[in-house]
Write an enzyme that holds these catalytic residues in place. Structure first.
Site, short mmCIF file in Angstrom:
data_model
loop_
_atom_site.label_atom_id
_atom_site.label_comp_id
_atom_site.label_asym_id
_atom_site.label_seq_id
_atom_site.Cartn_x
_atom_site.Cartn_y
_atom_site.Cartn_z
N ARG A 113 0.64 -0.81 0.04
CA ARG A 113 0.26 0.35 0.41
C ARG A 113 0.59 1.23 -0.05
NH1 ARG A 113 -3.09 -0.59 5.36
NH2 ARG A 113 -3.80 1.44 4.78
N SER A 138 -5.90 -2.80 8.84
CA SER A 138 -4.24 -3.03 9.68
C SER A 138 -4.27 -2.81 11.02
CB SER A 138 -3.89 -1.72 8.75
OG SER A 138 -3.07 -1.61 9.09
#
Ligand code: URA
Length: 434
Positions: free
Chosen positions: A168, A183
């Site tokens: 990411r 996350s």
């Protein structure tokens, strides 16, 4: 199941099933799905979003990619706090010993600095000898013995997040609320907690610039954490100006010690206030108080009687740090030079841009520009005025602590651009938004 079909579904705005999200997380973590397909799916998720259910399934898959620590043998309700990142935010180092001294066990697995925002691990490592790389057995033992332990993510904790986050970071897919929520919560739930307090920052120096975005992120994390059977609360708090007075790793430890010793300057009031409020929520969740007022009184008493400071010194010693550095602050790393920016006119401090100050501190060496950069623990700034304070020409505004004149030269324009003096009175921002 085929990853190409999963990518197509999300590209076309369709929902993914629990099995499909599991297939992606297992396949990517295990090396069977290559980076290019994972990147395509992450971008499709970024653009077309995940529902609460999809986010929950993603969280579960990421959590189960590694070990979920079992702390059930330790008595008490285990509570942690997570902040979405800020400048000068050293509340973890204050509230963890406060809660532990109040009898609430705090298992805390923290991160390093990210972009312009500081990281708890980097701050702790500025204490000579302090080790954040303890294994999970050591971590469990210290939570049991001392009521707290402050370490970094181990290879066993949410390995899927480590891999997905790295991708990411380089594909510009960080700022998505579902991806952020899964996350953060996968790492926090793996710690072995029963309850969690979230500090979602909003403002110039925060990743969530608007209060609406911060609220949506908070609601997403509360939803998926609650679905996992945990008690989760969130505060939305201001990050337009740095929190407290000190920014930079060892400098922030100095402020922590001052506050834990009961000495608080007017510029540090917001940091103390937020630390006590977050601690009070943790103490209520930890079952040690019936309401916030009682919990706040307990938190304050651990500072008054120095039991929180004693707890901090205890955990520093147990994590191989030198506790005498907290009594004699000269033993902490200090910078060779100080440059002071002063007020050029009379008025009121109208801007103290946390983002510019955070970026300036990174340029001085307090944070990393690349993964390999080595942190200079001594450098940073001390804020001498806060938003809304009246200022007179010549008043010190920012003290810049630096070691390398070239780095100061690079950072100075950022610090200068961070400050603005208004002729008319300025209303300081409220610290607690929601
Ligand atoms: N912090 C995390 O741990 N994960 C994110 O996605 C963003 C911030």
């Amino acid at each position: 199941m085929q990853i190409t079909e999963i990518i197509r579904k999300k590209r076309d705005g369709e929902s993914l099933s629990e099995a499909e999200l599991n297939f992606f997380v297992d396949g990517f973590t295990g090396g069977k799905i290559p980076d290019y397909q994972a990147s395509a799916l992450l971008m499709a998720i970024f653009i077309n979003r995940l529902s609460v259910d999809e986010t929950f399934w993603l969280l579960q898959a990421m959590l189960n990619s590694g070990e979920v620590v079992d702390l059930s043998m330790i008595p008490g309700i285990k509570v942690d706090k997570h902040s979405t990142g800020g400048v000068g935010d050293k509340t973890s180092l204050i509230l963890a010993p406060v809660c532990a001294a109040a009898g609430v066990p705090v298992p805390m697995i923290s991160g390093r600095g990210l972009g312009h925002s500081g990281g708890t691990l980097d701050k702790l490592e500025s204490i000579p000898g302090f080790r954040v790389d303890l294994d999970l057995d050591h971590y469990k033992r210290l939570v049991g013995e001392s009521g707290l332990c402050l370490i970094g993510q181990t290879k066993e904790i949410a390995p899927a997040d480590k891999k997905i986050y790295a991708l990411r970071d380089v594909t510009h897919t960080v700022e998505n609320k579902s991806l952020i929520s899964a996350s953060i919560m996968s790492k926090k739930l793996a710690e072995g907690i029963d309850a969690l307090v979230l500090d979602v920052k909003t403002g110039q120096g925060a990743f969530m610039k608007t209060q609406d975005d911060a609220k949506e992120l908070a609601e997403m994390m509360i939803s998926i954490g609650t679905k996992m059977g945990k008690q989760v609360r969130a505060l939305i708090t201001d990050m337009n100006q740095p929190l407290g007075s000190h920014v930079g790793n060892a400098l922030e430890v100095v402020e922590v010690v001052e506050l834990l010793q009961g000495n608080c300057t007017p510029e540090q009031q917001d940091c103390l206030e937020l630390s006590l409020l977050l601690a009070a929520h943790m103490i209520v969740l930890g079952g040690k108080a019936d309401d916030l007022d009682q919990a706040r009184e307990i938190a304050e008493s651990t500072i008054r009687d120095l039991s929180a400071f004693a707890k901090f010194k205890e955990i520093v010693a147990k994590q191989f740090g030198d506790p005498s550095a907290l009594e004699d602050l000269n033993k902490l790393p200090t910078a060779d030079h100080v440059e002071t920016l002063t007020a050029e006119t009379d008025g009121y401090l109208g801007m103290l841009d946390a983002l510019a100050i955070g970026k300036g501190c990174v340029l001085l060496g307090a944070g990393r520009k690349t993964l390999e950069d080595v942190i200079d623990p001594a450098v940073g700034v001390i804020v001498r005025k806060k938003l809304g304070n009246p200022v007179t020409t010549g008043d010190p505004l920012l003290e810049i602590h630096y070691n390398d004149a070239n780095k100061l030269k690079e950072a100075l324009p950022l610090f200068q651009s961070a400050i603005k003096i208004d002729p008319d009175p300025v209303e300081p921002p409220s610290l607690i938004k929601k």
